[in-house]
Design a protein around this motif. Structure first.
Motif, PDB file in Angstrom:
ATOM      1  N   GLU A 106      12.330 -46.337  -0.312  1.00  0.00           N
ATOM      2  CA  GLU A 106      13.274 -45.209  -0.479  1.00  0.00           C
ATOM      3  C   GLU A 106      14.448 -45.419   0.306  1.00  0.00           C
ATOM      4  OE1 GLU A 106      11.136 -41.640   0.569  1.00  0.00           O
ATOM      5  OE2 GLU A 106       9.645 -41.765  -1.040  1.00  0.00           O
ATOM      6  N   ASN A 107      14.797 -46.123   1.416  1.00  0.00           N
ATOM      7  CA  ASN A 107      15.634 -46.201   2.263  1.00  0.00           C
ATOM      8  C   ASN A 107      15.912 -47.935   2.497  1.00  0.00           C
ATOM      9  OD1 ASN A 107      16.194 -43.371   3.411  1.00  0.00           O
ATOM     10  ND2 ASN A 107      13.936 -43.778   3.649  1.00  0.00           N
ATOM     11  N   LEU A 108      15.667 -48.504   1.323  1.00  0.00           N
ATOM     12  CA  LEU A 108      15.742 -50.127   1.516  1.00  0.00           C
ATOM     13  C   LEU A 108      17.336 -50.258   1.554  1.00  0.00           C
ATOM     14  CD1 LEU A 108      14.742 -52.763   1.992  1.00  0.00           C
ATOM     15  CD2 LEU A 108      14.633 -52.830  -0.599  1.00  0.00           C
ATOM     16  N   VAL A 109      18.053 -49.642   0.997  1.00  0.00           N
ATOM     17  CA  VAL A 109      19.511 -50.058   0.763  1.00  0.00           C
ATOM     18  C   VAL A 109      20.347 -49.960   2.122  1.00  0.00           C
ATOM     19  CG1 VAL A 109      21.721 -49.539  -0.175  1.00  0.00           C
ATOM     20  CG2 VAL A 109      19.758 -49.865  -1.637  1.00  0.00           C
ATOM     21  N   PRO A 110      20.285 -48.718   2.718  1.00  0.00           N
ATOM     22  CA  PRO A 110      21.034 -48.492   4.023  1.00  0.00           C
ATOM     23  C   PRO A 110      20.195 -49.178   5.106  1.00  0.00           C
ATOM     24  CG  PRO A 110      19.641 -46.463   3.307  1.00  0.00           C
ATOM     25  CD  PRO A 110      19.571 -47.552   2.074  1.00  0.00           C
ATOM     26  N   ILE A 111      19.037 -49.330   5.074  1.00  0.00           N
ATOM     27  CA  ILE A 111      18.416 -50.368   6.223  1.00  0.00           C
ATOM     28  C   ILE A 111      18.903 -51.625   6.332  1.00  0.00           C
ATOM     29  CG2 ILE A 111      16.176 -51.193   6.894  1.00  0.00           C
ATOM     30  CD1 ILE A 111      14.666 -48.604   6.299  1.00  0.00           C
ATOM     31  N   GLY A 112      18.892 -52.131   4.679  1.00  0.00           N
ATOM     32  CA  GLY A 112      19.500 -53.674   4.688  1.00  0.00           C
ATOM     33  C   GLY A 112      20.896 -53.632   5.104  1.00  0.00           C
ATOM     34  N   LEU A 113      21.677 -52.856   4.731  1.00  0.00           N
ATOM     35  CA  LEU A 113      23.194 -52.606   5.183  1.00  0.00           C
ATOM     36  C   LEU A 113      23.262 -52.617   6.815  1.00  0.00           C
ATOM     37  CD1 LEU A 113      24.653 -50.569   2.218  1.00  0.00           C
ATOM     38  CD2 LEU A 113      25.021 -52.865   2.318  1.00  0.00           C
ATOM     39  N   TYR A 114      22.494 -51.611   7.144  1.00  0.00           N
ATOM     40  CA  TYR A 114      22.653 -51.393   8.652  1.00  0.00           C
ATOM     41  C   TYR A 114      22.206 -52.578   9.685  1.00  0.00           C
ATOM     42  CZ  TYR A 114      23.518 -46.401   7.795  1.00  0.00           C
ATOM     43  OH  TYR A 114      24.427 -45.415   7.219  1.00  0.00           O
ATOM     44  N   ALA A 115      21.145 -53.294   8.821  1.00  0.00           N
ATOM     45  CA  ALA A 115      20.753 -54.227   9.807  1.00  0.00           C
ATOM     46  C   ALA A 115      21.401 -55.550   9.830  1.00  0.00           C
ATOM     47  CB  ALA A 115      19.147 -54.648   9.252  1.00  0.00           C
ATOM     48  N   LEU A 116      21.793 -55.823   8.618  1.00  0.00           N
ATOM     49  CA  LEU A 116      22.688 -57.264   8.485  1.00  0.00           C
ATOM     50  C   LEU A 116      24.023 -56.813   8.875  1.00  0.00           C
ATOM     51  CD1 LEU A 116      22.940 -60.234   8.096  1.00  0.00           C
ATOM     52  CD2 LEU A 116      23.264 -59.480   5.557  1.00  0.00           C
ATOM     53  N   GLY A 117      24.646 -55.763   8.198  1.00  0.00           N
ATOM     54  CA  GLY A 117      25.987 -55.541   8.711  1.00  0.00           C
ATOM     55  C   GLY A 117      26.163 -54.871  10.045  1.00  0.00           C
ATOM     56  N   GLY A 118      25.377 -54.388  10.494  1.00  0.00           N
ATOM     57  CA  GLY A 118      25.616 -53.946  11.979  1.00  0.00           C
ATOM     58  C   GLY A 118      25.690 -54.936  13.072  1.00  0.00           C
ATOM     59  N   VAL A 119      24.745 -56.089  12.885  1.00  0.00           N
ATOM     60  CA  VAL A 119      24.826 -57.350  13.697  1.00  0.00           C
ATOM     61  C   VAL A 119      26.221 -57.812  13.525  1.00  0.00           C
ATOM     62  CG1 VAL A 119      23.944 -59.751  13.975  1.00  0.00           C
ATOM     63  CG2 VAL A 119      22.430 -57.526  13.592  1.00  0.00           C
ATOM     64  N   LEU A 120      26.682 -58.148  12.347  1.00  0.00           N
ATOM     65  CA  LEU A 120      28.204 -58.559  12.293  1.00  0.00           C
ATOM     66  C   LEU A 120      29.207 -57.865  12.708  1.00  0.00           C
ATOM     67  CD1 LEU A 120      27.522 -59.791   8.665  1.00  0.00           C
ATOM     68  CD2 LEU A 120      27.427 -61.233  10.515  1.00  0.00           C
ATOM     69  N   PHE A 121      29.208 -56.673  12.428  1.00  0.00           N
ATOM     70  CA  PHE A 121      30.274 -55.872  12.906  1.00  0.00           C
ATOM     71  C   PHE A 121      30.103 -55.704  14.462  1.00  0.00           C
ATOM     72  CE2 PHE A 121      30.454 -53.692   8.806  1.00  0.00           C
ATOM     73  CZ  PHE A 121      31.742 -53.790   8.661  1.00  0.00           C
ATOM     74  N   SER A 122      28.993 -55.802  15.143  1.00  0.00           N
ATOM     75  CA  SER A 122      28.926 -55.588  16.595  1.00  0.00           C
ATOM     76  C   SER A 122      29.477 -56.893  17.135  1.00  0.00           C
ATOM     77  CB  SER A 122      27.428 -55.413  17.116  1.00  0.00           C
ATOM     78  OG  SER A 122      27.146 -55.426  18.481  1.00  0.00           O
ATOM     79  N   ILE A 123      29.010 -58.021  16.801  1.00  0.00           N
ATOM     80  CA  ILE A 123      29.501 -59.438  17.219  1.00  0.00           C
ATOM     81  C   ILE A 123      31.042 -59.402  17.181  1.00  0.00           C
ATOM     82  CG2 ILE A 123      29.569 -61.846  16.981  1.00  0.00           C
ATOM     83  CD1 ILE A 123      26.401 -61.784  16.020  1.00  0.00           C
TER      84      ILE A 123
END
Length: 521
Positions: A96-113
């Protein structure tokens, strides 16, 4: 001969000293964790944060319990923590929450670095290799810190699912990214886009493939067993074995463990079986046990002589973490809502997700695994440790007030009272069925009639309590619908489980009674 005896004695003494240190850490950590559960005034602070504070106290006295090894955390501590979280995650909630989880998991790492590295290089003048290492170490939103905290403070199930899913897959992306950045810092690899993407896809694919294979095989094996102890042992084998095998084959052990845990937790047992309840309680203790040790050691590893000289760069790193987290959560959350997420993530939920991006043991383990010969080693250690402490203490301690301020804390006492009434109603219904539908030749008819009347009166009282709770608290209607759906799914899966154990089916079919089938969502 004498030299051999000396070597043996030295080895035995070293083992004895290690055991004493381990027992000391265990005694202190469990004592603090238990104290947090006993005294009411201490319960306001999550026990994981109390352990960090206790570790800081020991560090201020220069009392070092053990020397943290990155291999110890990554291999001994991380697999069971990730497996426990993945095993408990419901597949339906994840999808049910796959889209936001996927975006946060991968995008969050890239934005943080990118955010941390840019701030350190442009503002503090830190070399790019050093800045990237700090950024990638701090890109991991530690699952133990986040999940433990959100469960402690009473966040809603939606928030717990989002933060669990993000942190689980985020760890894998962070560990993979760390390997790439470290190779660049050591001069053994070029940080080109094509090579980075290819390497990331390779290790991720190996982790998912091997983890899925192990998880699927063990999930089917557990369906044939009827011994909770053996089944619990298999879950431990899955947690550590998957990590070892995937790492040996060049993949991401973290992603492999998460994949295996998800499959075993959703395919291996129905959620009402006694075996699952036993295993769940066992894993809850394992997670409590490991968290108690890890968070105490995190605080104990701070060296205060390095704090003051590196405060300026640490302040930049903290700002980079917070700002990049805000960009990732609000920006990617808006994209997720735009893509047609069935239940959009509100700004209040996004605010909690932003502030709840704590860092913890994974960041520490990655930093400690950096060779001392790397440029800016001490600066990296100080920045990572101080930023982790900031997120654990300041953000962790303010998470509960923020949830209350935004009205996102579920009233679990009300839900428990509601479920207790339903459980009593169902139990007394079974008693009434036993009294009215089965023969009782040894019991006087008048006595049976009195018992039936008493049970019916109790049933009416429980039903009135349930109706009253639903009228006074409209939110319970949605909770009741969800509980009813979960019960239907459990009944469906229990029948499949009986067929598998009887040998009539080789494996359990996938559930059909999803919310959209019965239009209950």
């Amino acid at each position: 001969m004498a030299s051999c005896l000396l070597v043996v004695n030295a080895t035995e003494l070293a083992i004895e000293e290690d055991l004493k240190q381990f027992l000391l850490v265990l005694s202190i950590s469990l004592s603090i964790a238990v104290t947090a559960r006993i005294f009411t005034w201490v319960r306001q602070v999550p026990y994981t944060l109390l352990l960090v504070l206790a570790g800081l106290g020991l560090a201020s006295l220069n009392v070092r319990l053990v020397d943290l090894s990155p291999g110890l955390i990554l291999f001994i501590f991380l697999p069971p923590l990730l497996f426990e979280a993945a095993w408990n995650m419901k597949w339906a909630h994840l999808m049910e929450n796959l889209v936001p989880i996927g975006l946060y998991a991968l995008g969050g790492v890239l934005f943080s670095i990118a955010g941390v590295a840019m701030g350190l290089t442009q503002i503090a003048g830190v070399p790019i290799s050093t800045a990237l290492l700090v950024g990638v170490c701090l890109s991991a939103t530690d699952s133990a810190s986040v999940i433990g905290l959100f469960r402690e403070v009473g966040a809603s199930k939606r928030l717990v699912t989002l933060i669990e899913g993000e942190s689980l897959f985020n760890d894998g992306a962070s560990v993979v990214g760390f390997g790439i950045v470290l190779s660049f810092a050591l001069g053994s690899a070029n940080l080109t886009l094509s090579e980075t993407v290819a390497q990331f896809l390779a290790v991720t694919s190996i982790g998912i493939g091997i983890g899925a294979l192990i998880g699927f095989c063990l999930a089917n094996l557990t369906q044939q067993l009827e011994s909770p102890w053996v089944e619990q042992s298999l879950t431990l084998v899955a947690a550590y074995g998957t990590y070892l095998v995937v790492e040996e084959l060049g993949g991401s052990g973290v992603i492999g463990v998460v994949t295996a845990g998800l499959l075993m937790g959703n395919l291996g047992w129905d959620r009402t079986s006694s075996s699952r309840q036993f295993i769940q309680e066992s894993w809850q203790f394992i997670a409590f046990f490991i968290n108690s040790i890890v968070f105490l050691l995190i605080g104990d590893q701070i060296y205060f002589r390095q704090v003051i000289p590196n405060l300026p760069t640490t302040a930049v790193a903290i700002a980079g973490v917070i700002l990049s987290r805000a960009v990732a959560i609000y920006g990617l959350g808006s994209i997720s809502n735009w893509l047609g997420q069935q239940s959009p993530i509100s700004w209040r939920e996004q605010t909690v997700l932003w502030w709840g991006g704590l860092r913890g043991s994974v960041s520490i383990a990655l930093a400690l695994s950096i060779p001392t010969t790397v440029l800016g080693y001490e600066e990296i250690m100080a920045n990572v440790f101080e930023t982790v402490l900031f997120t654990l203490l300041l953000q962790g301690l303010t998470a509960r007030p923020l949830l209350r301020l935004l009205n996102l804390v579920e009233d679990r006492s009300l839900q428990e009272k509601y479920l207790e009434c339903i459980a009593r109603r169902d139990a007394f219904s079974q008693v009434l069925k036993h009294l009215t539908q089965e023969a009782h030749p040894d019991i006087a008819t008048s006595h049976l009639q009195q018992q039936v009347a008493a049970i019916e009166a109790q049933l009416n009282r429980f039903q009135n309590d349930i109706d009253e709770l639903k009228d006074l608290h409209p939110d319970l209607k949605a909770f009741s619908t969800q509980t009813h759906q979960e019960k239907l799914l459990a009944l469906e899966m229990s029948v499949y489980d009986q067929y598998v154990r009887a040998g009539l089916l080789e494996q359990k079919p996938l559930p059909v009674l999803q919310p959209n089938v019965l239009d209950l969502s």
